[in-house]
Design a protein around this motif. Structure first.
Motif, PDB file in Angstrom:
ATOM      1  N   THR A  45       0.849  -1.191   0.000  1.00 23.89           N
ATOM      2  CA  THR A  45       0.000   0.000   0.000  1.00 23.89           C
ATOM      3  C   THR A  45       0.881   1.237   0.000  1.00 23.89           C
ATOM      4  O   THR A  45       1.932   1.265   0.656  1.00 23.89           O
ATOM      5  N   SER A  47       1.431   5.449   0.440  1.00 22.93           N
ATOM      6  CA  SER A  47       0.930   6.674   1.057  1.00 22.93           C
ATOM      7  C   SER A  47       0.663   7.682  -0.060  1.00 22.93           C
ATOM      8  O   SER A  47       1.126   7.519  -1.204  1.00 22.93           O
ATOM      9  N   MET A  48      -0.025   8.752   0.261  1.00 21.69           N
ATOM     10  CA  MET A  48      -0.284   9.775  -0.749  1.00 21.69           C
ATOM     11  C   MET A  48       1.015  10.457  -1.173  1.00 21.69           C
ATOM     12  O   MET A  48       1.158  10.849  -2.334  1.00 21.69           O
ATOM     13  N   ASP A  49       1.984  10.582  -0.269  1.00 17.65           N
ATOM     14  CA  ASP A  49       3.289  11.134  -0.644  1.00 17.65           C
ATOM     15  C   ASP A  49       3.981  10.239  -1.660  1.00 17.65           C
ATOM     16  O   ASP A  49       4.606  10.729  -2.614  1.00 17.65           O
ATOM     17  N   VAL A  51       2.472   8.219  -3.767  1.00 16.16           N
ATOM     18  CA  VAL A  51       1.712   8.360  -5.019  1.00 16.16           C
ATOM     19  C   VAL A  51       2.149   9.624  -5.750  1.00 16.16           C
ATOM     20  O   VAL A  51       2.372   9.612  -6.967  1.00 16.16           O
ATOM     21  N   TYR A  52       2.287  10.703  -5.017  1.00 18.80           N
ATOM     22  CA  TYR A  52       2.717  11.957  -5.638  1.00 18.80           C
ATOM     23  C   TYR A  52       4.115  11.819  -6.232  1.00 18.80           C
ATOM     24  O   TYR A  52       4.369  12.271  -7.348  1.00 18.80           O
ATOM     25  N   ILE A  67      -3.627   1.729  -3.404  1.00 24.97           N
ATOM     26  CA  ILE A  67      -3.817   2.968  -2.659  1.00 24.97           C
ATOM     27  C   ILE A  67      -5.184   2.851  -1.994  1.00 24.97           C
ATOM     28  O   ILE A  67      -6.185   2.576  -2.657  1.00 24.97           O
ATOM     29  N   LEU A  68      -5.213   3.031  -0.691  1.00 20.68           N
ATOM     30  CA  LEU A  68      -6.473   2.981   0.044  1.00 20.68           C
ATOM     31  C   LEU A  68      -6.851   4.394   0.440  1.00 20.68           C
ATOM     32  O   LEU A  68      -6.065   5.079   1.097  1.00 20.68           O
ATOM     33  N   THR A  69      -8.024   4.809   0.047  1.00 20.08           N
ATOM     34  CA  THR A  69      -8.486   6.140   0.431  1.00 20.08           C
ATOM     35  C   THR A  69      -9.877   6.027   1.030  1.00 20.08           C
ATOM     36  O   THR A  69     -10.670   5.154   0.642  1.00 20.08           O
ATOM     37  N   PHE A  70     -10.146   6.882   1.970  1.00 20.59           N
ATOM     38  CA  PHE A  70     -11.466   6.970   2.583  1.00 20.59           C
ATOM     39  C   PHE A  70     -11.874   8.425   2.531  1.00 20.59           C
ATOM     40  O   PHE A  70     -11.122   9.293   2.951  1.00 20.59           O
ATOM     41  N   ASP A  71     -13.032   8.683   2.022  1.00 19.66           N
ATOM     42  CA  ASP A  71     -13.521  10.042   1.880  1.00 19.66           C
ATOM     43  C   ASP A  71     -14.760  10.213   2.737  1.00 19.66           C
ATOM     44  O   ASP A  71     -15.613   9.333   2.799  1.00 19.66           O
ATOM     45  N   ASP A  72     -14.846  11.310   3.411  1.00 20.73           N
ATOM     46  CA  ASP A  72     -16.037  11.578   4.220  1.00 20.73           C
ATOM     47  C   ASP A  72     -16.840  12.613   3.552  1.00 20.73           C
ATOM     48  O   ASP A  72     -17.686  12.900   3.119  1.00 20.73           O
TER      49      ASP A  72
END
Length: 72
Positions: A45, A47-49, A51-52, A67-72
């Motif tokens: 997995t 991190s967003m860093d 991925v960037y 990539i695991l993302t959770f959106d609220d």
């Protein structure tokens, strides 16, 4: 936001009782099964860093990344 339109991971009981017909709600047991699959099949997995860094060409990863993302 309307409870019926948001997405979430909920207990199996909640899914059966409250969100039975809502495809945006995932049971804890199914989520655990999916995470176990990634682990058993050697996925990494990111991190967003990370991925960037990949996006701007500073890093490369093997084919088994997630990539695991959770959106609220």
């Amino acid at each position: 936001m309307d409870k019926q339109k948001r997405a979430s991971v909920v207990s199996d009981v909640e899914k059966d009782i409250i969100y039975k017909d809502n495809r945006y709600f995932l049971t804890e047991s199914l989520f655990k099964e999916q995470m176990q699959y990634l682990n058993d099949n050697n996925y990494t997995t990111l991190s967003m860093d990370e991925v960037y860094a990949y996006y701007i060409g500073e890093s490369y990863f093997n084919e088994k990344t997630a990539i695991l993302t959770f959106d609220d």
